[in-house]
Design an enzyme around this catalytic site. Structure first.
Site, PDB file in Angstrom:
ATOM      1  N   ASP A  98       7.844   5.268   5.593  1.00  0.00           N
ATOM      2  CA  ASP A  98       6.488   4.827   5.871  1.00  0.00           C
ATOM      3  C   ASP A  98       6.416   4.387   7.326  1.00  0.00           C
ATOM      4  O   ASP A  98       7.252   3.606   7.796  1.00  0.00           O
ATOM      5  CB  ASP A  98       6.111   3.657   4.952  1.00  0.00           C
ATOM      6  CG  ASP A  98       4.688   3.766   4.440  1.00  0.00           C
ATOM      7  OD1 ASP A  98       3.803   4.074   5.251  1.00  0.00           O
ATOM      8  OD2 ASP A  98       4.459   3.540   3.238  1.00  0.00           O
ATOM      9  N   ASP A 199       0.687   5.362   7.860  1.00  0.00           N
ATOM     10  CA  ASP A 199      -0.309   4.441   7.335  1.00  0.00           C
ATOM     11  C   ASP A 199      -1.553   4.428   8.220  1.00  0.00           C
ATOM     12  O   ASP A 199      -1.456   4.311   9.449  1.00  0.00           O
ATOM     13  CB  ASP A 199       0.319   3.041   7.273  1.00  0.00           C
ATOM     14  CG  ASP A 199      -0.563   2.033   6.581  1.00  0.00           C
ATOM     15  OD1 ASP A 199      -0.820   2.189   5.383  1.00  0.00           O
ATOM     16  OD2 ASP A 199      -0.992   1.061   7.256  1.00  0.00           O
ATOM     17  N   GLU A 256      -2.294   8.955   6.251  1.00  0.00           N
ATOM     18  CA  GLU A 256      -3.345   8.312   5.456  1.00  0.00           C
ATOM     19  C   GLU A 256      -4.600   8.232   6.320  1.00  0.00           C
ATOM     20  O   GLU A 256      -4.584   7.644   7.398  1.00  0.00           O
ATOM     21  CB  GLU A 256      -2.898   6.919   5.026  1.00  0.00           C
ATOM     22  CG  GLU A 256      -3.926   6.209   4.154  1.00  0.00           C
ATOM     23  CD  GLU A 256      -3.554   4.760   3.894  1.00  0.00           C
ATOM     24  OE1 GLU A 256      -3.934   4.247   2.831  1.00  0.00           O
ATOM     25  OE2 GLU A 256      -2.902   4.137   4.760  1.00  0.00           O
ATOM     26  N   HIS A 330       0.554   2.970  -4.416  1.00  0.00           N
ATOM     27  CA  HIS A 330       0.651   1.500  -4.399  1.00  0.00           C
ATOM     28  C   HIS A 330      -0.683   0.825  -4.128  1.00  0.00           C
ATOM     29  O   HIS A 330      -0.806  -0.384  -4.329  1.00  0.00           O
ATOM     30  CB  HIS A 330       1.673   1.069  -3.343  1.00  0.00           C
ATOM     31  CG  HIS A 330       1.300   1.495  -1.957  1.00  0.00           C
ATOM     32  ND1 HIS A 330       1.314   2.811  -1.551  1.00  0.00           N
ATOM     33  CD2 HIS A 330       0.892   0.779  -0.884  1.00  0.00           C
ATOM     34  CE1 HIS A 330       0.930   2.887  -0.292  1.00  0.00           C
ATOM     35  NE2 HIS A 330       0.662   1.677   0.136  1.00  0.00           N
ATOM     36  N   ASP A 331      -1.687   1.565  -3.657  1.00  0.00           N
ATOM     37  CA  ASP A 331      -3.002   0.994  -3.363  1.00  0.00           C
ATOM     38  C   ASP A 331      -4.049   1.326  -4.412  1.00  0.00           C
ATOM     39  O   ASP A 331      -5.206   0.924  -4.272  1.00  0.00           O
ATOM     40  CB  ASP A 331      -3.509   1.511  -2.005  1.00  0.00           C
ATOM     41  CG  ASP A 331      -2.849   0.817  -0.831  1.00  0.00           C
ATOM     42  OD1 ASP A 331      -2.481  -0.361  -0.974  1.00  0.00           O
ATOM     43  OD2 ASP A 331      -2.696   1.456   0.222  1.00  0.00           O
TER      44      ASP A 331
END
Length: 426
Positions: A98, A199, A256, A330-331
């Site tokens: 990440d 991210d 993302e 995870h979100d």
């Protein structure tokens, strides 16, 4: 288009904090991942994506990074990481890290020095604006609620934080910032990693001029994230990243990109663009949003709208760019609870239906840990049992401040939204 290995990959997302605890401290660790590589490989996964494992004060579960080149002690050591990387490769799989470079932690040494003085060489590593104390530079709201500006008396200025106030946004207009980030990325590539999940990467280019967010004029809640999405220089930055780092290694990359359209996605990932390979888009994630509650709702996703949205992305990118495929992470809420039916008699059927749908579309599938088991959401009895920053901030705004819902109703809604599922345990 040319065929690439990442177009035939299956990515398995590991949230280290919840995956496997090997030293009985209640926190998952790198050794726990090593112990389960046979399991992951037997699922058919070819790439493992790790959520952030860097040193962090954990204001936002590791997405507030204090040192990009150090491992969070509760996860292990750099020696543990190198053992994990070698073991992943020995299993014939690849490892994707990440990458969080829209912001750092306010405990990163860059920001610690930046807030000491306007003359610090690191002051310009972040985004500062003048305004009288108590009057923010703009009306922008953070994605986590409240103002997106934080005042620092030592310099008499506000810094921008699109997320938590402990996550100051980096100033990508500064060439030194870009060079330090590219050097850090190259360092990780030299360690032998195989890719980056980036991210909120489409937020790194801020507007040349900051103006008030017109969408907030009549709202007591909301986010100004769209004010910084797909900014004026983002493609210049990503092309430079590709030229200096990504093109020098055989990597898988996915960015993302909230608030990105299909045309935006083609601009980021088009086969002739020399930027990214895939993006995570959110159009299908917003189909059950509520005008008042936002994503914190028990509304069901309309089936026709879902089919139309998925088909739209398949058609628009076909032959021009490459799709990423996902139901949850995870979100997001657990797929079975959100898109299917998690009642005992329908859970397995729902999970299989969703898996068949995902894996029969064109693109690279991303599977969140536990998704292969048909895991469902968790609901605790009280808000104090939750540790996710987004959950806690939304509770504060919707229950404590706005009284949109009462506490009991909110707990029901939390059963809809699993969020950081380390609290559910595996």
């Amino acid at each position: 288009m040319n065929k690439h290995w990442w177009q035939e990959a299956v990515v398995y997302q590991v949230y280290p904090r919840s995956f496997q605890d090997t030293n009985d401290d209640g926190i998952g660790d790198l050794q726990g991942i090593i112990q389960h590589l046979d399991y992951i490989k037997n699922l058919g996964a070819t790439v493992i994506w790790l959520n952030p494992i860097y040193r962090s004060p954990n204001d936002d579960n590791g997405y507030d990074i204090a040192d990009y080149q150090a491992i969070m002690p509760e996860f292990g050591t750099m020696a543990d990481f190198k053992q994990l990387l070698d073991a992943v490769h020995a299993h014939g799989m690849k490892l994707m890290m990440d990458l969080v470079v829209n912001h750092t932690s306010d405990e990163h040494r860059w920001f610690v020095e930046a807030k000491q003085s306007k003359t610090s060489p690191y002051h310009d590593y972040y985004i500062w604006r003048d305004a009288p104390a108590g009057q923010t530079p703009t009306n922008w709201r953070s994605e986590f609620g409240g103002s997106a500006w934080q005042y620092v008396p030592e310099v008499g200025q506000y810094y921008l934080h699109i997320f938590s106030k402990k996550q100051p946004d980096l100033n990508w207009q500064n060439p030194a910032v870009r060079q330090d980030i590219f050097s850090m990325m190259d360092w990780w590539c030299e360690q032998g990693i195989d890719g980056f999940r980036m991210d909120v990467i489409n937020l790194i280019s801020k507007p040349d001029t900051f103006v008030d967010d017109p969408t907030l004029a009549d709202e007591a809640h909301g986010s100004s994230l769209a004010m910084v999405a797909n900014g004026p220089h983002v493609h210049d930055y990503l092309k430079a990243m590709h030229q200096q780092v990504l093109s020098q290694h055989d990597l898988i990359t996915v960015g993302e990109t909230p608030a990105a359209s299909t045309e935006d996605a083609i601009n980021y990932t088009g086969f002739d663009r020399d930027e990214l390979q895939m993006v995570f888009q959110f159009e299908h994630m917003g189909l059950d949003d509520d005008p008042v509650m936002g994503k914190w709702t028990d509304k069901k996703v309309p089936l026709l709208a879902l089919k139309q949205t998925l088909s739209k992305w398949q058609t628009a990118l076909n032959g021009r760019a490459w799709n990423s495929l996902y139901w949850n992470n995870h979100d997001q809420a657990r797929a079975v609870s959100r898109f299917g039916n998690d009642a005992p008699e329908y859970r397995v059927l729902s999970a299989k239906m969703l898996a068949n749908c995902l894996h029969n579309m064109q693109g690279t599938p991303y599977i969140y840990q536990g998704e292969e088991l048909g895991m469902t959401n968790v609901a605790f009895d009280q808000i104090s049992d939750y540790r996710d920053l987004d959950t806690l901030n939304a509770y504060h705004e919707l229950v404590d401040l706005q009284h949109t819902v009462d506490d009991k109703t909110w707990i029901i809604h939390l059963g809809i939204w699993d969020m950081k599922s380390h609290l559910a345990g595996l």
